[in-house]
Design a protein around this motif. Structure first.
Motif, PDB file in Angstrom:
ATOM      1  N   MET A   1      99.203  52.935  11.616  1.00  0.00           N
ATOM      2  CA  MET A   1      99.504  52.779  10.353  1.00  0.00           C
ATOM      3  C   MET A   1     100.959  52.143  10.319  1.00  0.00           C
ATOM      4  SD  MET A   1      99.559  55.515   7.270  1.00  0.00           S
ATOM      5  CE  MET A   1     100.624  56.699   7.821  1.00  0.00           C
TER       6      MET A   1
ATOM      7  N   SER B   1      97.253  50.277   6.703  1.00  0.00           N
ATOM      8  CA  SER B   1      96.485  51.175   8.020  1.00  0.00           C
ATOM      9  C   SER B   1      95.239  50.207   8.354  1.00  0.00           C
ATOM     10  CB  SER B   1      95.738  52.522   7.489  1.00  0.00           C
ATOM     11  OG  SER B   1      94.932  52.239   6.516  1.00  0.00           O
TER      12      SER B   1
ATOM     13  N   PHE C   1      97.123  58.030   2.631  1.00  0.00           N
ATOM     14  CA  PHE C   1      97.354  57.131   3.834  1.00  0.00           C
ATOM     15  C   PHE C   1      98.045  58.219   4.783  1.00  0.00           C
ATOM     16  CE2 PHE C   1      97.729  53.795   0.682  1.00  0.00           C
ATOM     17  CZ  PHE C   1      97.215  52.547   1.363  1.00  0.00           C
TER      18      PHE C   1
END
Length: 139
Positions: free
Chosen positions: A42, A55, A98
């Protein structure tokens, strides 16, 4: 399904010779899984005007959040004991996550009502700097 059936055949074969092609197939599949897991990452880029998160999981996701659209930003920490309980923490559909292995991060609420949970130890550690940038952008 093929890998499961082939694995069962390997372990239950009782000394029967395994086809070399089947063995190579299992090796290639396992190597592909290990390669994919090692490539997971990421990318987070913090600039004076925005934060960009990218990501590369199954379908790469990207988001760019401008500081002047942020209503509130706050750090969070999920205790290790809670992560290992096996219970899932569910969020509303307006919450975008995320995550890649960390249990610390920042929660970003936008003026539009959207919420982003970005799990990153580095962002957690620099949350004071992020809050300063939000205050400067919102005047």
């Amino acid at each position: 399904m093929y890998v499961a059936g082939l694995s069962r055949q390997l372990f239950l074969s009782n000394g029967t010779q395994v086809n070399l092609i089947e063995l190579l197939t299992i090796g290639v599949i396992l190597a592909a899984i290990v390669w994919y897991v090692l490539r997971l990452r990421m990318d987070i880029k913090v600039t004076p005007k925005s934060i960009k998160v990218k990501s590369n999981q199954w379908l790469g996701r990207r988001v760019k959040i401008k500081w002047n659209k942020v209503k509130e930003i706050e750090p969070f920490h999920i205790p290790e004991s809670l992560m290992w309980t096996g219970y899932s923490i569910n969020f509303d559909h307006s919450v975008n996550q995320f995550r890649l292995g960390d249990n610390k991060g920042v929660k970003i609420e936008l003026n539009s009502g959207e919420t982003y949970l970005i799990y990153s130890n580095d962002l957690f550690e620099s949350s004071d700097l992020l809050q300063t940038r939000v205050r400067k952008a919102n005047g």
